[in-house]
Motif scaffolding. Structure first.
Motif, short mmCIF file in Angstrom:
data_model
loop_
_atom_site.label_atom_id
_atom_site.label_comp_id
_atom_site.label_asym_id
_atom_site.label_seq_id
_atom_site.Cartn_x
_atom_site.Cartn_y
_atom_site.Cartn_z
N THR A 174 0.83 -1.20 0.00
CA THR A 174 0.00 0.00 0.00
C THR A 174 0.87 1.25 0.00
N LEU A 175 0.46 2.25 -0.75
CA LEU A 175 1.13 3.54 -0.79
C LEU A 175 0.13 4.61 -0.40
N SER A 176 0.46 5.42 0.60
CA SER A 176 -0.40 6.52 1.04
C SER A 176 0.17 7.84 0.54
N LEU A 177 -0.66 8.61 -0.14
CA LEU A 177 -0.26 9.91 -0.68
C LEU A 177 -1.08 11.00 0.00
N ILE A 178 -0.47 12.13 0.27
CA ILE A 178 -1.18 13.29 0.78
C ILE A 178 -1.04 14.40 -0.24
N PHE A 179 -2.17 14.87 -0.74
CA PHE A 179 -2.20 15.97 -1.71
C PHE A 179 -2.58 17.25 -0.99
N GLY A 180 -1.81 18.30 -1.21
CA GLY A 180 -2.13 19.61 -0.66
C GLY A 180 -2.56 20.53 -1.78
N PHE A 181 -3.67 21.23 -1.57
CA PHE A 181 -4.20 22.15 -2.57
C PHE A 181 -4.21 23.56 -1.99
N LEU A 182 -3.62 24.49 -2.72
CA LEU A 182 -3.56 25.88 -2.29
C LEU A 182 -4.56 26.72 -3.06
N ASN A 183 -5.25 27.57 -2.33
CA ASN A 183 -6.17 28.56 -2.92
C ASN A 183 -5.90 29.87 -2.19
N GLY A 184 -5.00 30.66 -2.76
CA GLY A 184 -4.57 31.86 -2.04
C GLY A 184 -3.77 31.44 -0.82
N LYS A 185 -4.22 31.86 0.36
CA LYS A 185 -3.55 31.49 1.61
C LYS A 185 -4.15 30.24 2.24
N ASP A 186 -5.23 29.73 1.68
CA ASP A 186 -5.91 28.55 2.23
C ASP A 186 -5.35 27.27 1.63
N GLU A 187 -5.13 26.28 2.48
CA GLU A 187 -4.64 24.98 2.02
C GLU A 187 -5.56 23.88 2.54
N THR A 188 -5.91 22.96 1.66
CA THR A 188 -6.64 21.76 2.07
C THR A 188 -5.77 20.56 1.74
N ARG A 189 -5.88 19.51 2.56
CA ARG A 189 -5.10 18.28 2.34
C ARG A 189 -6.04 17.11 2.24
N HIS A 190 -5.68 16.18 1.35
CA HIS A 190 -6.48 14.97 1.14
C HIS A 190 -5.53 13.79 1.07
N GLU A 191 -5.84 12.73 1.81
CA GLU A 191 -5.01 11.53 1.80
C GLU A 191 -5.66 10.45 0.94
N LEU A 192 -4.83 9.79 0.15
CA LEU A 192 -5.29 8.74 -0.75
C LEU A 192 -4.41 7.52 -0.53
N SER A 193 -5.02 6.36 -0.30
CA SER A 193 -4.27 5.11 -0.17
C SER A 193 -4.44 4.28 -1.43
N LEU A 194 -3.32 3.85 -2.01
CA LEU A 194 -3.34 3.08 -3.24
C LEU A 194 -2.80 1.67 -3.00
N SER A 195 -3.48 0.69 -3.55
CA SER A 195 -3.00 -0.68 -3.51
C SER A 195 -1.92 -0.87 -4.57
N LEU A 196 -0.79 -1.45 -4.19
CA LEU A 196 0.28 -1.73 -5.13
C LEU A 196 0.27 -3.19 -5.59
N ALA A 197 -0.72 -3.95 -5.13
CA ALA A 197 -0.83 -5.36 -5.49
C ALA A 197 -1.13 -5.48 -6.98
N THR A 198 -0.52 -6.48 -7.61
CA THR A 198 -0.77 -6.71 -9.03
C THR A 198 -1.55 -7.97 -9.24
#
Length: 64
Positions: free
Chosen positions: A40-64
């Motif tokens: 599993t790989l966990s990613l955190i995306f940060g989004f900026l809108n002016g001075k405001d920042e929101t963060r979203h975490e996404l977990s991805l399966s690496l299994a094939t």
């Protein structure tokens, strides 16, 4: 971070709006590549809108 505790560097990112203004241009990538034993790989995306920042975490399966 993967389920083995490895941390990664950001290897890409969005660089402004697409021509239609509905999405961003760019890609998300990590380096180095996760090792074969990572499941599993966990990613955190940060989004900026002016001075405001929101963060979203996404977990991805690496299994094939």
């Amino acid at each position: 971070m993967d389920d083995l505790g490895n941390e990664y560097l950001d290897g890409g990112g969005a660089q402004g709006l697409s021509p239609d203004g509905l999405r961003t241009l760019g890609s998300a990538s990590v380096r180095p590549a996760p090792p074969p034993g990572a499941v599993t790989l966990s990613l955190i995306f940060g989004f900026l809108n002016g001075k405001d920042e929101t963060r979203h975490e996404l977990s991805l399966s690496l299994a094939t």
